[in-house]
Design a protein around this motif. Structure first.
Motif, PDB file in Angstrom:
ATOM      1  N   PRO A 140       0.649  -1.358  -0.083  1.00  0.00           N
ATOM      2  CA  PRO A 140       0.008   0.243   0.001  1.00  0.00           C
ATOM      3  C   PRO A 140       1.062   1.221  -0.021  1.00  0.00           C
ATOM      4  CG  PRO A 140      -1.043  -1.480   1.612  1.00  0.00           C
ATOM      5  CD  PRO A 140       0.575  -2.118   1.103  1.00  0.00           C
ATOM      6  N   THR A 141       1.715   1.494   0.679  1.00  0.00           N
ATOM      7  CA  THR A 141       2.934   2.353   0.579  1.00  0.00           C
ATOM      8  C   THR A 141       3.308   2.746  -0.563  1.00  0.00           C
ATOM      9  OG1 THR A 141       3.228   1.841   3.040  1.00  0.00           O
ATOM     10  CG2 THR A 141       4.818   3.487   2.042  1.00  0.00           C
TER      11      THR A 141
ATOM     12  N   ARG B 258       0.643   4.066  -2.984  1.00  0.00           N
ATOM     13  CA  ARG B 258       0.352   5.540  -2.300  1.00  0.00           C
ATOM     14  C   ARG B 258       1.586   6.274  -3.088  1.00  0.00           C
ATOM     15  NH1 ARG B 258       0.236   4.958   2.919  1.00  0.00           N
ATOM     16  NH2 ARG B 258       2.061   5.885   2.966  1.00  0.00           N
ATOM     17  N   ARG B 259       2.659   6.026  -2.844  1.00  0.00           N
ATOM     18  CA  ARG B 259       3.950   7.006  -3.266  1.00  0.00           C
ATOM     19  C   ARG B 259       4.018   7.039  -4.852  1.00  0.00           C
ATOM     20  NH1 ARG B 259       8.769   5.504   0.568  1.00  0.00           N
ATOM     21  NH2 ARG B 259       8.108   6.510   2.433  1.00  0.00           N
TER      22      ARG B 259
ATOM     23  N   ALA C  95       1.399   6.614  -6.933  1.00  0.00           N
ATOM     24  CA  ALA C  95       0.202   7.538  -7.438  1.00  0.00           C
ATOM     25  C   ALA C  95       0.296   9.197  -7.014  1.00  0.00           C
ATOM     26  CB  ALA C  95      -1.172   7.038  -6.631  1.00  0.00           C
ATOM     27  N   ALA C  96       0.952   9.315  -6.010  1.00  0.00           N
ATOM     28  CA  ALA C  96       1.316  10.895  -5.626  1.00  0.00           C
ATOM     29  C   ALA C  96       1.817  11.696  -6.584  1.00  0.00           C
ATOM     30  CB  ALA C  96       2.173  10.813  -4.256  1.00  0.00           C
TER      31      ALA C  96
END
Length: 142
Positions: free
Chosen positions: A3-4, A7-8, A10-11
């Motif tokens: 997940p991390t 998330r990174r 997609a940021a």
């Protein structure tokens, strides 16, 4: 862990890449400490001489080409060795009042790479070599 990572990925980036990419004199983050080349009218004679030496050294370092120099040295070495071999093995000349002529045996051996590819010994077999295979036209004895 995943997940991390997602998330990174997609940021968005902190700064857009296109805004930083084209560097110019105005937006360059690495400012020069000194102006180059300096205004020679404002410098003393000693400072001018120092800058000339520095500029000449920089030009000399920039124009060096180690691969080219190595190739030239190798070509010189090969040329010198070939000339010496030709003089000693093939040419006939007078050396301190005495005629020099290399012997025919030396010439023959160097012509055939010291006997490795001698046409007279081309079809000889070594004593420790296995017997040759029979010719294909003949039948083997039973």
């Amino acid at each position: 862990m995943f997940p991390t990572l997602f998330r990174r990925m997609a940021a968005s980036a902190k700064e857009p890449l296109l805004r930083r990419a084209p560097l110019s004199v105005v937006n360059n983050p690495y400012k020069a400490r000194k102006v180059w080349p300096p205004n020679f009218k404002e410098l003393t004679v000693q400072q001018q001489l120092r800058f000339e030496k520095k500029y000449k050294r920089r030009i000399m370092l920039a124009s060096r080409s180690p691969r080219w120099e190595k190739g030239v040295k190798l070509a010189q070495l090969i040329t010198i060795v070939a000339a010496l071999v030709w003089i000693l093995f093939y040419s006939e000349f007078e050396w301190w009042g005495q005629k020099y002529k290399p012997s025919e045996e030396i010439r023959r051996k160097t012509n055939y790479l010291f006997g490795v590819v001698d046409p007279e010994k081309r079809y000889e077999r070594r004593k420790d070599a296995p017997p040759p295979p029979p010719p294909k036209g003949e039948e083997e004895s039973k």
